[in-house]
Every structure is written in C-alpha cells, then in structure tokens.
Write a protein that holds these residues in place. Structure first.
Motif, PDB file in Angstrom:
ATOM      1  N   MET A 167       6.492  -0.175  -1.944  1.00 39.35           N
ATOM      2  CA  MET A 167       5.999  -1.515  -2.231  1.00 39.35           C
ATOM      3  C   MET A 167       5.542  -2.308  -0.995  1.00 39.35           C
ATOM      4  N   PRO A 168       6.228  -2.220   0.173  1.00 43.74           N
ATOM      5  CA  PRO A 168       5.738  -2.971   1.337  1.00 43.74           C
ATOM      6  C   PRO A 168       4.288  -2.641   1.682  1.00 43.74           C
ATOM      7  N   THR A 192       0.398   5.154   2.149  1.00 40.65           N
ATOM      8  CA  THR A 192       0.742   5.233   0.723  1.00 40.65           C
ATOM      9  C   THR A 192       0.212   6.519   0.103  1.00 40.65           C
ATOM     10  N   PHE A 230      -2.746  -4.746  -1.353  1.00 39.19           N
ATOM     11  CA  PHE A 230      -3.243  -5.585  -2.441  1.00 39.19           C
ATOM     12  C   PHE A 230      -3.704  -6.955  -1.927  1.00 39.19           C
ATOM     13  N   ILE A 231      -2.879  -7.612  -1.119  1.00 39.60           N
ATOM     14  CA  ILE A 231      -3.195  -8.968  -0.636  1.00 39.60           C
ATOM     15  C   ILE A 231      -4.435  -8.953   0.254  1.00 39.60           C
ATOM     16  N   ILE A 233       2.081  -1.201  -0.444  1.00 39.28           N
ATOM     17  CA  ILE A 233       1.231  -1.519  -1.595  1.00 39.28           C
ATOM     18  C   ILE A 233       0.918  -3.010  -1.652  1.00 39.28           C
ATOM     19  N   ILE A 234       1.920  -3.848  -1.388  1.00 39.37           N
ATOM     20  CA  ILE A 234       1.718  -5.298  -1.433  1.00 39.37           C
ATOM     21  C   ILE A 234       0.736  -5.743  -0.353  1.00 39.37           C
ATOM     22  N   SER A 235       0.904  -5.222   0.863  1.00 41.56           N
ATOM     23  CA  SER A 235      -0.011  -5.598   1.947  1.00 41.56           C
ATOM     24  C   SER A 235      -1.439  -5.167   1.642  1.00 41.56           C
TER      25      SER A 235
END
Length: 479
Positions: free
Chosen positions: A418-419, A469, A425-426, A421-423
């Motif tokens: 998730m760390p 990822t 995405f943003i 994936i979130i970066s």
C-alpha cells in the motif's frame, strides 16, 4: 576699521551655519544609479535569474529605468523590453472601473448584477455583491485553481453559473481572480468597448504607454514578447506560459519605461505629464485605502503591514514564467516597479528586489541574502538522489522481499504494498488527472513547470513506486 571687519567676520561665522543647516537636515537622499545597478546585478547573479527590468519614479518624475540580463533569445533586456506583469494588471482594471464611477456611469455600492445581468451563480447571495466588494476582494467569490477553458470574458462569466460563494459578501478579504474577470466584463458592458480597447484609449494612450497592451489569453501572439523561464537548482530554463484566460486579472504586457509613466501618474495626484487628470484625487485615494472587511487591500492595491517600514502601497504578480512588483512609498514620493522574465515558486524575487531598491532610496544598504530557493531546490535534489538510490536497492531486492512475505494471504500481501500504491495513485492523479479536470487547458508540462525540483522528486517517487510494486507482484507469482 579692524574692529568693524572683525565684527563682520564673527557675524558671518555664526550666520553661515544657520543659513545652511536647515537645508542639510532636509536634504534629499541622492540615489546613486551605480548602487542600484550593483544591487540588482548581484541579486540576479546570486539567485540564478536570467533578467529583470526596473523603473524608479519620484513625485511624478522619472528617476531611473534600466534592463538587466537577457531574454530567452539571448538578447539583452532593456527598459523597453516587453514583459508580463500578471496580477499587477488588477491595478489597471480597478482604475478603469473607478474611471466609470468618476463619470457617474456606475456607483461603488451598486449591486454587480444590476449592471451585469448575464452574471449568474448558484447562490442567492450574489444579489448582495457590490462593485466595491469585487474591487476589494470581499465578494465571497471563490478562487479555484481548476476552471473550464474560456477564450473571452463573456465566455468566462458564463462559466460561473454553477459557482457558490464561500462566505457572505463584505465579510472578509479573500483574493480571487474571478472578481477581476467580472470587473473587466463590467467595463466592457458599461463602456460598450472591448476591455483591451478601453484600457488603450482611456489609460495607456493618455499616459503615453505606447508599447503596452492587454491580452485575453496567455497564448495570444504578441510581437516582441519572448518566452519566459522557470528556475530550478539555481539555474533558469526557457518555458512556455501556462494557457489561461486572464483578461482583467493578469493580461497586461508592458515595459519598464511604460510602467514608469503609470507610476508617475499615481505619484502626481492622478495627472499625466500634460497635466490631464485621469482620475479624481478622492477616488485615487480611495483606491489606496482599506475597505470594509479588508484592512490590507484597497481597490487593486495591497496596503503594507504595520511592521513594513517605510509603509507602501503595492501589488505583486506571478505567472508560470514571470514575476512582477509595483510599490508606491507615500512618505518619500518614490515608486518602484520590477519585472522579471522568470518564475520561482518559493520566493517573490520581484518583491525582494523592489524592497532592496526602496532601501536604497531611504539611504540604507540592502542585504543580499543566501539564495533560499536554491538551498530548497538543492536540498530537494539531495533527497531525490537518496530516494533514487534506495528505490533502486528496493527494485534489486524485490524478489527477496517477495519471498519473505510469500506465505501471506493475498489481501495481507497487498496491504504491504500500500505505501507504494498510495504514492503512485496520488502522484498519478496530480500529473495525469488534474490537468484534464473540467476541460482545463493545462498539461503535464505545465504542472511540471510550477516547481521543477519538487516535480522531479515526485516523478522519481512515482516511477520507483510503479517498478517496485510490479516487481514484487511478479516475484510473488513466480513458482
């Protein structure tokens, strides 16, 4: 005879100092143009800026004007080089509205919809918004970063139909470019002239600003106007201006020589060099005065904070490839304008240069500090390099990482990702989605140019996140 000569001599000894003492006390500070040149040149060099043009006036008279550095074509900048002044244009828009007030065509406290019936919003409070509110940024109208594309003022005003006010009209100051789009359209409707034509006929021509013009869009071709720059890591790079409709809020292109004529009028009670008054003294003073709900802004002019000495009446301007500043110092009669052909996100260089020149007019020695933007950018560059090294290490060790968590169920394995994936995405949303929201005309390149050093860091984070990822997912699926 000797006694008489002695008495006359003694009287002269006492009277001569008394005769000259007042003039010495009240003597004006003489500005050395060499000091100005040295200060501006050193500032540009220390901060890695390509060029600037400046003008200084006093009590309606030109004191000094000059260009420094070069444009994007390598030609020297002069006091006659065309430059964008961005939001400094708002002072001109406000002035044009006040001219219409001066001749009795509108009143400051008229509701804007009384004169501009085409203006609609999804908010009944719009009926309460007055011309004064728009001029002083107390209308409550928002200032969104993302707006639909428009080519004309009428088209832009039509796009506001679904907007809502953020606060009650007259309640408090909140800067909004939309206020000045509306005011420029008001000038068109009341005068029956296109806004650029009104400015040319009623302001530019009477002042002799023969090289000045106003554009509707940043992409309108202007002969003689060269590309601006963005700065990064202490250097400057030619860059294209972000496409936008900014008539009324930031569309004026001028020269240091021309802006000097504008400031000369302001320091001469609203009169041009021929003694013709362009605006009544009372309305001119009103434009420099705090308004209800706004202690720091008049009509197209900021009022300096109490800790700023000497106090000044100002306006700054920024686009993605230009910065500008104009200052009037009422206590001395001086006025200064600075225009840069570059943009830096982390500091208003034009304001800093103008403040230094004002210090010189006060007989003080301005200090050229270490380049804060360069320090910030180089620090970001160092962080970017460290992240890149660690990211490459993470890519190389993807298989080992995957083996360590291979026994995890899929949902828990994904949670560990998730760390990254979130970066991804943003940052992807910032670069790929935001520029296209609401038909916005900006591009990924425009987003990058806002702050290159920060954007390079984000791109590195994005790429490392994607690769790490993908590698970890593929490694888990290997048998």
């Amino acid at each position: 005879m000797r006694i008489r000569l002695y008495i006359i001599f003694m009287v002269m000894v006492f009277l001569i100092p008394l005769t000259f003492y007042p003039s010495l006390v009240n003597a004006e500070i003489i500005i050395e143009t060499g000091d100005i040149d040295e200060y501006v040149t050193n500032y540009l060099k220390r901060n890695g800026l390509p060029g600037a043009s400046i003008v200084i006036v006093k009590d309606g008279k030109l004191v000094y004007e000059k260009g420094y550095g070069h444009d994007s074509e390598g030609k020297p900048l002069t006091e006659n080089s065309l430059m964008r002044i961005a939001s400094v244009s708002k002072s001109f828009t406000a002035f044009s509205v006040l001219q219409l007030v001066d001749v009795g065509k509108i009143n400051l406290d008229d509701s804007i919809v009384k004169h501009l019936t085409e203006l609609t919003m999804d908010d009944s409070r719009l009926e309460e918004v007055t011309i004064r509110h728009l001029l002083s940024h107390t209308s409550g109208i928002p200032n969104p970063v993302i707006v639909p594309k428009a080519d004309t003022l009428k088209e832009r005003i039509g796009s506001l139909h679904d907007w809502k006010l953020q606060r009650n009209p007259g309640e408090e100051f909140a800067y909004s470019n939309a206020n000045y789009w509306i005011l420029a359209r008001l000038v068109e409707v009341i005068s029956g002239m296109e806004f650029p034509d009104y400015l040319d006929e009623k302001i530019f021509s009477p002042l002799g600003m023969n090289d000045t013009l106003s554009t509707d869009n940043s992409t309108d071709p202007v002969q003689g106007l060269t590309q601006g720059y963005v700065t990064a890591y202490g250097s400057a790079f030619p860059w294209s201006e972000l496409e936008q409709m900014f008539s009324g809020s930031g569309g004026i292109i001028t020269t240091a020589s021309d802006i000097g004529k504008w400031l000369s009028m302001h320091t001469n009670e609203g009169e041009n060099r021929y003694g013709e008054k362009l605006l009544s003294k009372s309305l001119l003073e009103e434009s420099y005065s705090p308004q209800p709900g706004s202690e720091k802004y008049g009509f197209g002019w900021y009022l300096s904070s109490p800790h700023i000495k000497p106090s000044r009446i100002s306006h700054s301007g920024s686009l993605t490839t230009a910065q500008s500043q104009q200052d009037i110092v009422p206590s001395s009669g001086y006025a200064v304008a600075v225009m840069l052909n570059s943009f830096t996100t982390t500091i208003q260089h034009a304001y800093e240069i103008s403040s230094g020149i004002i210090q010189l007019t006060e007989g003080q020695i301005p200090e050229i500090k270490a380049s804060r933007p360069q320090i910030i950018d180089l620090s970001l560059g160092f962080i970017t390099l460290i992240y890149l090294i660690l990211g490459i290490k993470g890519i190389i060790r993807s298989k080992k990482w995957s083996n360590r968590y291979r026994h995890y169920p899929t949902w828990r394995y994904c949670l560990r990702l998730m760390p990254q994936i979130i970066s991804v995405f943003i940052i992807g949303w910032l670069f790929l989605i935001v520029p296209n929201l609401q038909g916005n005309s900006s591009t990924m390149k425009d987003v990058f140019g806002i702050w290159p050093a920060a954007m390079i860091f984000l791109i590195v984070v994005f790429l490392i996140g994607v690769i790490v990822t993908v590698m970890r997912v593929l490694s888990r699926n290997e048998k």
